[in-house]
Design an enzyme around this catalytic site. Structure first.
Site, PDB file in Angstrom:
ATOM      1  N   LYS A 192     -13.258  -0.941   6.796  1.00 53.61           N
ATOM      2  CA  LYS A 192     -13.861  -1.767   5.754  1.00 53.61           C
ATOM      3  C   LYS A 192     -14.861  -2.764   6.343  1.00 53.61           C
ATOM      4  O   LYS A 192     -15.972  -2.880   5.867  1.00 53.61           O
ATOM      5  CB  LYS A 192     -12.783  -2.537   4.984  1.00 53.61           C
ATOM      6  CG  LYS A 192     -11.472  -1.803   4.825  1.00 53.61           C
ATOM      7  CD  LYS A 192     -11.433  -0.846   3.658  1.00 53.61           C
ATOM      8  CE  LYS A 192     -10.305   0.141   3.859  1.00 53.61           C
ATOM      9  NZ  LYS A 192      -9.693   0.700   2.710  1.00 53.61           N
ATOM     10  N   ASP A 225      -0.370  -5.528   9.287  1.00 58.23           N
ATOM     11  CA  ASP A 225      -1.427  -4.602   8.889  1.00 58.23           C
ATOM     12  C   ASP A 225      -2.658  -5.435   8.564  1.00 58.23           C
ATOM     13  O   ASP A 225      -2.647  -6.213   7.611  1.00 58.23           O
ATOM     14  CB  ASP A 225      -0.973  -3.789   7.670  1.00 58.23           C
ATOM     15  CG  ASP A 225      -1.979  -2.700   7.301  1.00 58.23           C
ATOM     16  OD1 ASP A 225      -3.121  -2.751   7.795  1.00 58.23           O
ATOM     17  OD2 ASP A 225      -1.627  -1.811   6.501  1.00 58.23           O
ATOM     18  N   ALA A 267      -6.253  -4.759   7.640  1.00 58.63           N
ATOM     19  CA  ALA A 267      -7.263  -3.760   7.285  1.00 58.63           C
ATOM     20  C   ALA A 267      -8.509  -4.380   6.659  1.00 58.63           C
ATOM     21  O   ALA A 267      -9.497  -3.682   6.446  1.00 58.63           O
ATOM     22  CB  ALA A 267      -6.664  -2.734   6.321  1.00 58.63           C
ATOM     23  N   TRP A 270       0.864  -1.173   0.000  1.00 62.74           N
ATOM     24  CA  TRP A 270       0.000   0.000   0.000  1.00 62.74           C
ATOM     25  C   TRP A 270       0.912   1.239   0.000  1.00 62.74           C
ATOM     26  O   TRP A 270       1.801   1.334   0.867  1.00 62.74           O
ATOM     27  CB  TRP A 270      -0.872  -0.045   1.257  1.00 62.74           C
ATOM     28  CG  TRP A 270      -1.857   1.072   1.394  1.00 62.74           C
ATOM     29  CD1 TRP A 270      -2.725   1.523   0.446  1.00 62.74           C
ATOM     30  CD2 TRP A 270      -2.084   1.873   2.551  1.00 62.74           C
ATOM     31  NE1 TRP A 270      -3.480   2.547   0.945  1.00 62.74           N
ATOM     32  CE2 TRP A 270      -3.099   2.784   2.231  1.00 62.74           C
ATOM     33  CE3 TRP A 270      -1.529   1.904   3.834  1.00 62.74           C
ATOM     34  CZ2 TRP A 270      -3.580   3.715   3.136  1.00 62.74           C
ATOM     35  CZ3 TRP A 270      -2.003   2.828   4.731  1.00 62.74           C
ATOM     36  CH2 TRP A 270      -3.022   3.728   4.396  1.00 62.74           C
TER      37      TRP A 270
HETATM   38  C1  LMR Z   1      -6.964   1.879  -0.609  1.00 62.88           C
HETATM   39  O1  LMR Z   1      -5.864   1.299  -0.662  1.00 62.88           O
HETATM   40  O2  LMR Z   1      -7.594   2.211  -1.622  1.00 62.88           O
HETATM   41  C2  LMR Z   1      -7.572   2.152   0.722  1.00 62.88           C
HETATM   42  O3  LMR Z   1      -6.805   1.650   1.742  1.00 62.88           O
HETATM   43  C3  LMR Z   1      -7.909   3.566   0.906  1.00 62.88           C
HETATM   44  C4  LMR Z   1      -6.701   4.425   1.129  1.00 62.88           C
HETATM   45  O4  LMR Z   1      -6.719   5.162   2.109  1.00 62.88           O
HETATM   46  O5  LMR Z   1      -5.777   4.385   0.324  1.00 62.88           O
END
Ligand code: LMR
Length: 392
Positions: A242, A207, A209, A126
């Site tokens: 989420k 992590d 999420a 990410w």
């Molecule tokens: C994403 O990866 O789209 C989500 O986790 C939202 C974000 O904050 O980037």
């Protein structure tokens, strides 16, 4: 003073929100930011959340400050949801503004405890992970993760790179539903990663999420639970954005597992970090989550709706893999059905991603990550046909 500031690069995921909004085409398709949408394109407030909000409005008598670490009941409920029984004597924790807040606090805690420790991150990960690590000035390293040919995990590459981890380094692992690839380790591979990192003396930072978006609430926590049991020190950054659908409420938690005799000192440091960064964490979302998890009927309804959400994404995956098979006359995209969570990295070029956006009004992140939940039964064939046209 402020004239010395330089422009910041735009966050690539968030930039798509504005681009999509400004596109006048009515048949445009948004597969960008990771937000769940139902078949009508709505990100619904979950039934149990609505019920808890109604009750909260009736019973809440004050909005005075809550605990610096969050309400103890929230922290206990979240430790239970993520880890199950048996960890409370090792678990220090603080409520945080969302999963990002938990990641940020985890990294700050690592930096306070061991400024020279490297933070290992999967390539890709990410984008906000390396961005925050860089902003905090922490040493960073990457480990291979994605096999561009199979769109599965490059497990040999991952193990070879993690062999370079030094004692005391932090290794950031996606607990489930890897973002951005959608490719995940098998339980057997998790066992091998755990054994390697144990030998290295690493500190895992998990992590989590998307618990409940992959294989189910408990299945998605299985790897995290194994990690928790295997290491003396573990950091877990979890988000309720989420799985409770409360994105804007900013509801997350950082759990720091340590030995029972160190727990009070670790807890004091977590409290300190909350105080320095924002004092008290947001309460509304955390309170709703607590009400849901403490009430068996609300818990059952939340789990049922979360399961509908998960099943919907699974059937969209299957439909998309089938349509792509038909449209491209090949099995090149079968991996879409095997991936888990909201995302799949399709393996398209940046240029193909731009063509999909400009010619077909289909928005995805530049690395060809799609949000599966941005689709519905009607748009899946449209996407498949467009992909076949640009990449077939
Ligand atoms: C994403 O990866 O789209 C989500 O986790 C939202 C974000 O904050 O980037």
């Amino acid at each position: 003073m402020l004239e010395s500031l330089n422009p910041q690069p735009q966050d690539k995921i968030l930039a798509l929100i504005a681009m999509f909004r400004d596109d006048p085409r009515t048949d445009k398709i948004d597969l960008g930011v990771g937000v769940y949408k139902d078949a009508t394109g709505l990100t619904p407030v979950m039934r149990a959340v609505k019920a808890a909000e109604k009750k909260l409005w009736e019973v809440e008598t004050t909005k005075t400050y809550t605990g610096l670490a969050g309400e103890p009941a929230y922290n206990a409920a979240m430790v239970g949801l993520i880890l199950g029984e048996g960890f409370s004597d090792r678990a220090a924790s603080v409520a945080t503004p969302g999963g990002t807040g938990a990641i940020r606090q985890a990294l700050e805690l690592i930096r306070m405890a061991a400024p020279k420790a490297k933070v290992w991150m999967s390539n890709p990960t990410w984008p906000n992970h390396p961005s925050i690590v860089k902003y905090l000035g922490m040493p960073a390293a990457e480990y291979r993760y994605f096999d561009a040919a199979t769109r599965g995990v490059d497990f040999a590459g991952l193990m070879a790179d993690l062999d370079g981890v030094a004692a005391g380094d932090a290794v950031l692992l996606h607990g489930c539903c890897h973002n951005p690839t959608g490719a995940n380790l098998s339980q057997d591979q998790w066992d091998q990663v755990i054994a390697l990192l144990q030998r290295k003396g690493a500190v895992p930072l998990v992590d989590l999420a998307y618990q409940g978006f992959g294989d189910g609430l408990d299945a998605d926590a299985e790897a995290t639970r194994k990690v928790a049991a295997a290491f003396p020190e573990v950091l877990i950054a979890a988000s309720c954005s989420k799985n409770f659908g409360i994105y804007r409420e900013r509801t997350g938690i950082l759990i720091a597992l340590t030995s029972p005799d160190r727990k009070a000192v670790v807890q004091g440091n977590l409290n300190f970090l909350n105080r320095q960064n924002y004092s008290f964490p947001p309460d509304h979302g955390a309170r709703l989550v607590t009400m849901i998890l403490e009430d068996p009927a609300l818990t059952a309804d939340w789990k049922a709706e979360l399961e509908e959400v998960r099943q919907n994404m699974l059937s969209l995956r299957k439909q998309l893999a089938d349509e792509l098979r038909r449209a491209t006359n090949s099995d090149r995209f079968d991996f879409v059905a095997d991936h888990r969570g909201m995302f799949s990295r399709l393996g398209l070029t940046e240029e193909q991603v731009v063509t999909l956006r400009e010619k077909h009004g289909i928005y995805m992140v530049g690395d060809s990550r799609i949000n599966i939940a941005g689709l519905n039964a009607g748009t899946v064939p449209v996407l498949a046909a467009a992909i076949a046209q640009v990449a077939g």
